[in-house]
Design a protein around this motif. Structure first.
Motif, PDB file in Angstrom:
ATOM      1  N   THR A 300     -14.746  -2.443  -0.046  1.00 41.14           N
ATOM      2  CA  THR A 300     -14.412  -1.592  -1.196  1.00 41.14           C
ATOM      3  C   THR A 300     -14.116  -0.165  -0.731  1.00 41.14           C
ATOM      4  O   THR A 300     -13.067   0.421  -1.066  1.00 41.14           O
ATOM      5  CB  THR A 300     -15.589  -1.581  -2.202  1.00 41.14           C
ATOM      6  OG1 THR A 300     -15.881  -2.938  -2.570  1.00 41.14           O
ATOM      7  CG2 THR A 300     -15.241  -0.784  -3.448  1.00 41.14           C
ATOM      8  N   GLU A 301     -15.008   0.396   0.074  1.00 43.11           N
ATOM      9  CA  GLU A 301     -14.825   1.789   0.513  1.00 43.11           C
ATOM     10  C   GLU A 301     -13.610   1.959   1.415  1.00 43.11           C
ATOM     11  O   GLU A 301     -12.857   2.928   1.278  1.00 43.11           O
ATOM     12  CB  GLU A 301     -16.080   2.276   1.266  1.00 43.11           C
ATOM     13  CG  GLU A 301     -17.201   2.668   0.321  1.00 43.11           C
ATOM     14  CD  GLU A 301     -18.560   2.674   1.016  1.00 43.11           C
ATOM     15  OE1 GLU A 301     -18.622   2.945   2.238  1.00 43.11           O
ATOM     16  OE2 GLU A 301     -19.568   2.389   0.326  1.00 43.11           O
ATOM     17  N   GLU A 302     -13.415   1.022   2.331  1.00 40.44           N
ATOM     18  CA  GLU A 302     -12.275   1.150   3.250  1.00 40.44           C
ATOM     19  C   GLU A 302     -10.943   1.080   2.491  1.00 40.44           C
ATOM     20  O   GLU A 302     -10.006   1.807   2.808  1.00 40.44           O
ATOM     21  CB  GLU A 302     -12.321   0.053   4.322  1.00 40.44           C
ATOM     22  CG  GLU A 302     -13.473   0.184   5.307  1.00 40.44           C
ATOM     23  CD  GLU A 302     -13.437   1.469   6.124  1.00 40.44           C
ATOM     24  OE1 GLU A 302     -12.350   1.837   6.610  1.00 40.44           O
ATOM     25  OE2 GLU A 302     -14.502   2.110   6.267  1.00 40.44           O
ATOM     26  N   LEU A 303     -10.869   0.205   1.494  1.00 42.88           N
ATOM     27  CA  LEU A 303      -9.625   0.100   0.728  1.00 42.88           C
ATOM     28  C   LEU A 303      -9.416   1.346  -0.125  1.00 42.88           C
ATOM     29  O   LEU A 303      -8.287   1.826  -0.281  1.00 42.88           O
ATOM     30  CB  LEU A 303      -9.635  -1.162  -0.144  1.00 42.88           C
ATOM     31  CG  LEU A 303      -9.623  -2.490   0.632  1.00 42.88           C
ATOM     32  CD1 LEU A 303      -9.703  -3.676  -0.326  1.00 42.88           C
ATOM     33  CD2 LEU A 303      -8.380  -2.606   1.519  1.00 42.88           C
ATOM     34  N   ALA A 335       3.076 -10.366   0.824  1.00 42.51           N
ATOM     35  CA  ALA A 335       4.007 -10.952   1.793  1.00 42.51           C
ATOM     36  C   ALA A 335       3.735 -10.413   3.200  1.00 42.51           C
ATOM     37  O   ALA A 335       3.770 -11.161   4.190  1.00 42.51           O
ATOM     38  CB  ALA A 335       5.447 -10.657   1.368  1.00 42.51           C
ATOM     39  N   TYR A 336       3.446  -9.117   3.265  1.00 43.73           N
ATOM     40  CA  TYR A 336       3.154  -8.477   4.558  1.00 43.73           C
ATOM     41  C   TYR A 336       1.931  -9.129   5.212  1.00 43.73           C
ATOM     42  O   TYR A 336       1.923  -9.448   6.398  1.00 43.73           O
ATOM     43  CB  TYR A 336       2.905  -6.983   4.313  1.00 43.73           C
ATOM     44  CG  TYR A 336       2.742  -6.143   5.557  1.00 43.73           C
ATOM     45  CD1 TYR A 336       3.843  -5.526   6.158  1.00 43.73           C
ATOM     46  CD2 TYR A 336       1.482  -5.943   6.115  1.00 43.73           C
ATOM     47  CE1 TYR A 336       3.684  -4.744   7.291  1.00 43.73           C
ATOM     48  CE2 TYR A 336       1.317  -5.159   7.250  1.00 43.73           C
ATOM     49  CZ  TYR A 336       2.433  -4.557   7.835  1.00 43.73           C
ATOM     50  OH  TYR A 336       2.270  -3.778   8.953  1.00 43.73           O
ATOM     51  N   LEU A 337       0.897  -9.357   4.403  1.00 47.15           N
ATOM     52  CA  LEU A 337      -0.327  -9.975   4.923  1.00 47.15           C
ATOM     53  C   LEU A 337      -0.084 -11.441   5.300  1.00 47.15           C
ATOM     54  O   LEU A 337      -0.567 -11.915   6.330  1.00 47.15           O
ATOM     55  CB  LEU A 337      -1.452  -9.870   3.889  1.00 47.15           C
ATOM     56  CG  LEU A 337      -1.997  -8.457   3.658  1.00 47.15           C
ATOM     57  CD1 LEU A 337      -2.853  -8.401   2.397  1.00 47.15           C
ATOM     58  CD2 LEU A 337      -2.815  -8.000   4.864  1.00 47.15           C
ATOM     59  N   GLU A 364     -14.504 -10.094  11.113  1.00 51.45           N
ATOM     60  CA  GLU A 364     -13.166 -10.014  11.717  1.00 51.45           C
ATOM     61  C   GLU A 364     -12.078 -10.058  10.648  1.00 51.45           C
ATOM     62  O   GLU A 364     -11.113  -9.292  10.690  1.00 51.45           O
ATOM     63  CB  GLU A 364     -12.990 -11.166  12.712  1.00 51.45           C
ATOM     64  CG  GLU A 364     -11.758 -11.015  13.560  1.00 51.45           C
ATOM     65  CD  GLU A 364     -11.308 -12.318  14.207  1.00 51.45           C
ATOM     66  OE1 GLU A 364     -12.139 -13.246  14.334  1.00 51.45           O
ATOM     67  OE2 GLU A 364     -10.124 -12.387  14.572  1.00 51.45           O
ATOM     68  N   ALA A 365     -12.243 -10.953   9.680  1.00 48.62           N
ATOM     69  CA  ALA A 365     -11.241 -11.080   8.616  1.00 48.62           C
ATOM     70  C   ALA A 365     -11.153  -9.786   7.816  1.00 48.62           C
ATOM     71  O   ALA A 365     -10.054  -9.287   7.530  1.00 48.62           O
ATOM     72  CB  ALA A 365     -11.598 -12.249   7.701  1.00 48.62           C
ATOM     73  N   VAL A 370      -7.994  -4.981   6.341  1.00 48.45           N
ATOM     74  CA  VAL A 370      -7.973  -3.532   6.103  1.00 48.45           C
ATOM     75  C   VAL A 370      -6.974  -2.861   7.061  1.00 48.45           C
ATOM     76  O   VAL A 370      -6.177  -2.004   6.650  1.00 48.45           O
ATOM     77  CB  VAL A 370      -9.391  -2.934   6.252  1.00 48.45           C
ATOM     78  CG1 VAL A 370      -9.331  -1.407   6.307  1.00 48.45           C
ATOM     79  CG2 VAL A 370     -10.276  -3.383   5.083  1.00 48.45           C
ATOM     80  N   ALA A 371      -6.983  -3.281   8.325  1.00 49.61           N
ATOM     81  CA  ALA A 371      -6.056  -2.684   9.302  1.00 49.61           C
ATOM     82  C   ALA A 371      -4.597  -2.959   8.914  1.00 49.61           C
ATOM     83  O   ALA A 371      -3.748  -2.057   8.967  1.00 49.61           O
ATOM     84  CB  ALA A 371      -6.364  -3.229  10.695  1.00 49.61           C
ATOM     85  N   HIS A 372      -4.318  -4.190   8.501  1.00 47.74           N
ATOM     86  CA  HIS A 372      -2.937  -4.523   8.105  1.00 47.74           C
ATOM     87  C   HIS A 372      -2.519  -3.732   6.868  1.00 47.74           C
ATOM     88  O   HIS A 372      -1.383  -3.266   6.773  1.00 47.74           O
ATOM     89  CB  HIS A 372      -2.808  -6.022   7.815  1.00 47.74           C
ATOM     90  CG  HIS A 372      -2.787  -6.874   9.057  1.00 47.74           C
ATOM     91  ND1 HIS A 372      -2.170  -6.491  10.222  1.00 47.74           N
ATOM     92  CD2 HIS A 372      -3.293  -8.112   9.293  1.00 47.74           C
ATOM     93  CE1 HIS A 372      -2.306  -7.448  11.134  1.00 47.74           C
ATOM     94  NE2 HIS A 372      -2.996  -8.441  10.599  1.00 47.74           N
ATOM     95  N   LEU A 373      -3.422  -3.595   5.915  1.00 51.61           N
ATOM     96  CA  LEU A 373      -3.061  -2.855   4.699  1.00 51.61           C
ATOM     97  C   LEU A 373      -2.820  -1.375   5.019  1.00 51.61           C
ATOM     98  O   LEU A 373      -1.956  -0.732   4.425  1.00 51.61           O
ATOM     99  CB  LEU A 373      -4.142  -3.017   3.624  1.00 51.61           C
ATOM    100  CG  LEU A 373      -4.059  -4.323   2.825  1.00 51.61           C
ATOM    101  CD1 LEU A 373      -5.241  -4.452   1.866  1.00 51.61           C
ATOM    102  CD2 LEU A 373      -2.733  -4.422   2.055  1.00 51.61           C
TER     103      LEU A 373
END
Ligand SMILES: *Cc1c(COP(=O)(O)O)cnc(C)c1O
Length: 380
Positions: A300-303, A335-337, A364-365, A370-373
């Motif tokens: 939640t916080e990272e997003l 789509a990006y994910l 890991e997931a 989060v990194a991809h977003l």
């Protein structure tokens, strides 16, 4: 290939009206679209689309299964006694007031088929679980949708929609896909406001995950009133979605009526044995809660740090909102994910076209998504 069949069908000039007709309501059901399980390149790194657990299932399950797989030719126990007894023991409930089904989905449709018919109305919430609509229409009844406030159940909106035709109210608490919940005081207010002949179904599929002092899953009302049923599932925290195990707890007269229409052997022996073993492993459940307690706030916080809006969730998933009005941003992010093997869930069919639901996954997931977003938002 059977050429005869095709020839006969094509040659049938009588057309659709002479074929068997589904009963009223069936063709109004939009086919349920399950969460995707593969990325767009056919590879899945992380499946976070159906609120399954990243922790597998209890190790006690495989030992329990080997006792069944030696006798697959025999019918299972039609009463699922071993499973009902285990649930009763763990949750402190009378097993006579428990009914088991192929997932709680089967419990929900048994309830609809037992209590609803043409001319009846059943209420559920604006962003409520889609299976309610399927169950209601499948029973030939009319769905009535109550609007929500701040993506949360609005008790007054439900009560305002009660008519003499209302027979049932479905409430997921916490709700999927929003992750929001109703405190017990509000659930009681809803129950008190309903006529006594209206059945209140409290779907607590995520009840085990909730850590809030003002939350109650439904056991208390189902134990002490004549018109409340609570439903639960083994598909989420117990990690047994594949085996299709759910259960309901309610007043004896309701369980008795449901048992009359239940398929006599609706639970496989494998499901009965696995469920009974899984429910007794409280360490596994506690570890799952702990995992969620750690990673739900982290995700939640990272997003939020990325500028996304996250609806506060008490379940094992979050609803993530993107900023553009047209809904394209969520579609693009999805789509990006997917291209990167991370499978989340679009929720346009829940009336949330610009949001994505993400299940809390393994460390890991969670970090990968989060990194991809972050990259996705930076490039756009
Ligand atoms: C996942 C879920 C269920 C459980 O479905 P099963 O049929 O038991 O797998 C029920 N209700 C809600 C709200 C859910 O999200």
């Amino acid at each position: 290939m059977n050429d005869m069949t095709i020839a006969v069908n094509e040659a049938n000039p009588a057309g659709a009206e002479n074929r068997p007709q589904p009963k009223q309501g069936v063709l109004d059901i939009a086919p349920y679209v399950p969460g995707k399980s593969k990325g767009s390149n056919g590879k899945t790194l992380h499946k976070l689309s159906s609120n399954e657990t990243p922790l597998g299932t209890s190790k006690t399950v495989s030992a329990a299964l080997s006792t069944v797989t030696g006798a697959l030719e025999l019918y299972p126990d039609g009463n699922a006694s071993e499973l009902r007894d285990a649930i009763g023991e763990v949750y402190g409930l009378n097993p006579d007031r428990i009914i088991c089904g192929a997932g709680s989905d089967e419990i929900l449709s048994m309830l609809a088929n037992t209590y609803l018919g043409p001319g009846d109305e059943a209420i559920y919430c604006e962003h409520g679980f889609l299976v309610y609509e399927i169950a209601i229409r499948g029973a030939g009844a009319t769905p009535v949708v109550a609007p929500e406030k701040d993506l949360t159940t609005d008790v007054d909106a439900i009560l305002e929609r009660v008519t003499p035709k209302t027979k049932m109210v479905f409430l997921a608490n916490p709700n999927n896909p929003t992750g929001t919940y109703l405190p017990f005081a509000e659930v009681k207010r809803l129950h008190e406001g309903l006529p006594s002949n209206v059945l209140l179904v409290l779907d607590a599929a995520y009840g085990e995950y909730v850590r809030r002092n003002d939350y109650e899953s439904g056991i208390e009302l189902a134990a002490t009133t004549e018109n409340v049923v609570m439903t639960r599932t083994f598909s989420k925290i117990y990690g047994l979605a594949n085996l299709r195990i759910g259960w309901g707890f309610g007043p004896a007269h309701i369980i008795d009526a449901m048992n009359r229409i239940r398929g006599p052997f609706n639970m496989s022996g494998v499901a009965i044995a696995a469920g009974a073993a899984a429910v007794r492993d409280r360490t596994f459940v506690a570890d799952s809660v702990e995992h969620n307690e750690k990673w739900l706030p982290w995700v939640t916080e990272e997003l939020e740090k990325l500028g996304l809006t996250v609806t506060p969730s008490v379940g094992n998933f979050v609803l993530v909102h993107f900023s553009d009005e047209d809904g394209k941003r969520a579609t693009d992010a999805d789509a990006y994910l997917l291209e990167r093997g991370c499978v989340l869930r679009m929720v346009g069919n829940y009336g949330l076209p610009n949001a994505i639901r993400m299940t809390i996954g393994s460390e890991e997931a969670n970090r990968t998504v989060v990194a991809h977003l972050k990259d996705f938002l930076a490039q756009a």
